[in-house]
Design an enzyme around this catalytic site. Structure first.
Site, mmCIF file in Angstrom:
data_model
loop_
_atom_site.group_PDB
_atom_site.id
_atom_site.type_symbol
_atom_site.label_atom_id
_atom_site.label_comp_id
_atom_site.label_asym_id
_atom_site.label_seq_id
_atom_site.Cartn_x
_atom_site.Cartn_y
_atom_site.Cartn_z
ATOM 1 C CE1 TYR A 142 1.214 -3.381 -4.329
ATOM 2 C CE2 TYR A 142 3.580 -2.809 -3.578
ATOM 3 C CZ TYR A 142 3.184 -3.301 -4.420
ATOM 4 O OH TYR A 142 3.292 -2.749 -6.177
ATOM 5 N NE ARG A 144 6.041 -6.872 1.369
ATOM 6 C CZ ARG A 144 6.940 -5.832 0.031
ATOM 7 N NH1 ARG A 144 7.689 -5.180 0.119
ATOM 8 N NH2 ARG A 144 6.736 -5.907 -1.206
ATOM 9 C CE LYS A 172 2.987 -0.808 -9.136
ATOM 10 N NZ LYS A 172 3.768 0.169 -8.889
ATOM 11 C CB ILE A 173 -3.625 -5.707 -5.616
ATOM 12 C CG1 ILE A 173 -4.059 -6.090 -7.709
ATOM 13 C CG2 ILE A 173 -3.975 -5.651 -5.433
ATOM 14 C CD1 ILE A 173 -4.177 -7.717 -7.218
ATOM 15 N N GLY A 199 6.007 -6.041 -11.402
ATOM 16 C CA GLY A 199 6.860 -7.577 -10.830
ATOM 17 C C GLY A 199 8.249 -7.094 -12.215
HETATM 18 P P1 FBP Z 1 7.542 -2.887 -10.830
HETATM 19 O O1 FBP Z 1 6.316 -3.140 -12.390
HETATM 20 O O2 FBP Z 1 8.835 -2.999 -11.394
HETATM 21 O O3 FBP Z 1 6.852 -4.643 -10.417
HETATM 22 O O4 FBP Z 1 7.367 -1.727 -10.110
HETATM 23 C C1 FBP Z 1 5.483 -2.252 -9.145
HETATM 24 C C2 FBP Z 1 5.651 -1.297 -7.671
HETATM 25 O O5 FBP Z 1 5.268 -1.843 -6.876
HETATM 26 C C3 FBP Z 1 6.955 0.167 -7.393
HETATM 27 O O6 FBP Z 1 5.917 1.018 -7.931
HETATM 28 C C4 FBP Z 1 7.976 -0.080 -6.548
HETATM 29 O O7 FBP Z 1 8.739 0.586 -6.245
HETATM 30 C C5 FBP Z 1 8.366 -2.012 -6.246
HETATM 31 O O8 FBP Z 1 7.098 -2.592 -7.533
HETATM 32 C C6 FBP Z 1 7.970 -2.168 -4.776
HETATM 33 O O9 FBP Z 1 8.278 -3.278 -4.983
HETATM 34 P P2 FBP Z 1 8.335 -4.475 -3.700
HETATM 35 O O10 FBP Z 1 7.675 -4.075 -2.732
HETATM 36 O O11 FBP Z 1 8.748 -5.959 -4.614
HETATM 37 O O12 FBP Z 1 9.897 -4.174 -3.228
#
Ligand code: FBP
Length: 262
Positions: A142, A144, A172-173, A199
């Protein structure tokens, strides 16, 4: 030998994410989904390839009843009580994850944050150790930070490439709805399998359309949380995703069978 086969069926994969209680807090849940057993039941009944949780949930809820669902233990995390998190702290070791029955290890890196060097160093050691035990590693990749455009395709492709360079087996993206761009992201990840995060909860038909689109662009599958467990029919949505992703059923058929016409 890295044991990826339990997580991937015919080059496709559907994984349930349930780390939200740590990452976001219980606000993401309702009276049913607050109970981890309810969510493990969804994974079991809908035939998910794996479920990803933090150590405490694995320790108290991943019992022999759920052994058919491969387990991904998430090794780092952050809370949502302060500012938007840019670092994720290690809260579980590879050894503890193995004792808990892990089939794979999960870890998040916020690429581009001022603390990325901590996560890069820590992750490299974790990959090394996990691979010694034959465990695949999934990277929540991620981008950020104050100078990072999380939605930019080149940035997402960079995050996918970094996962490959660091030795992750699955990356995982977050998908930015750039279909052609996703093809480039998948190419950038090379032999590291690209999975898309679900998401925020979106309307069923729109969500399933997006899933179809990411598969067409070459993604291996979906690593989803809220769009399943926040669905009023989470078991049905889980089965619909299984039909679309793993059984390769046409979207129209999935929508019809599951009565998702609206
Ligand atoms: P979702 O499918 O609910 O978006 O979950 C994916 C995920 O990567 C979770 O594993 C993690 O808790 C969450 O999204 C993190 O989202 P963010 O970076 O927005 O806090």
């Amino acid at each position: 030998m890295i044991q990826l086969h339990r997580l991937i069926t015919n080059n496709r994969s559907l994984i349930l994410a349930y780390d939200h209680g740590f990452e976001h807090g219980p606000k993401d849940f309702n009276l049913k989904t607050i109970n981890p057993e309810f969510v493990f039941d969804i994974a079991l009944e809908a035939g998910f390839n794996a479920i990803a949780v933090h150590a405490g949930i694995a320790e108290k809820y991943y019992n022999s009843f759920y052994n058919d669902i491969p387990l991904i233990v998430k090794l780092n995390g952050h809370t949502r009580l302060g500012d938007k998190p840019l670092i994720s702290s290690q809260v579980c070791s590879v050894e503890r994850a193995i004792k808990l029955g892990a089939d794979a290890i999960g870890y998040t890196i916020y690429f581009g944050s001022k603390d990325e060097h901590w996560m890069l160093e820590e992750f490299s050691k974790i990959v090394d150790k996990a691979h010694d035990y034959g465990l695949p590693v999934v990277l929540w990749s991620y981008p950020r930070g104050s100078n990072v455009d999380e939605n930019n395709t080149d940035v997402i492709a960079y995050a996918a490439r970094l996962a490959l360079e660091l030795g992750a087996d699955i990356v995982k993206i977050k998908y930015n709805h750039d279909f052609e761009g996703l093809k480039w992201v998948v190419k950038s990840a090379g032999k590291c399998k690209v999975m898309i995060a679900g998401g925020y909860k979106t309307p069923d038909k729109e969500f399933l359309n997006t899933v179809k689109e990411v598969l067409e662009a070459g993604a291996t599958g979906l690593f989803v949380g809220r769009n399943v467990f926040q669905n009023p029919r989470p078991f049905t949505m889980g089965k619909a995703l299984r039909a679309l992703i793993i059984e390769n059923k046409p979207l129209e058929q999935v929508l019809r069978i599951m009565n998702f016409e609206k």
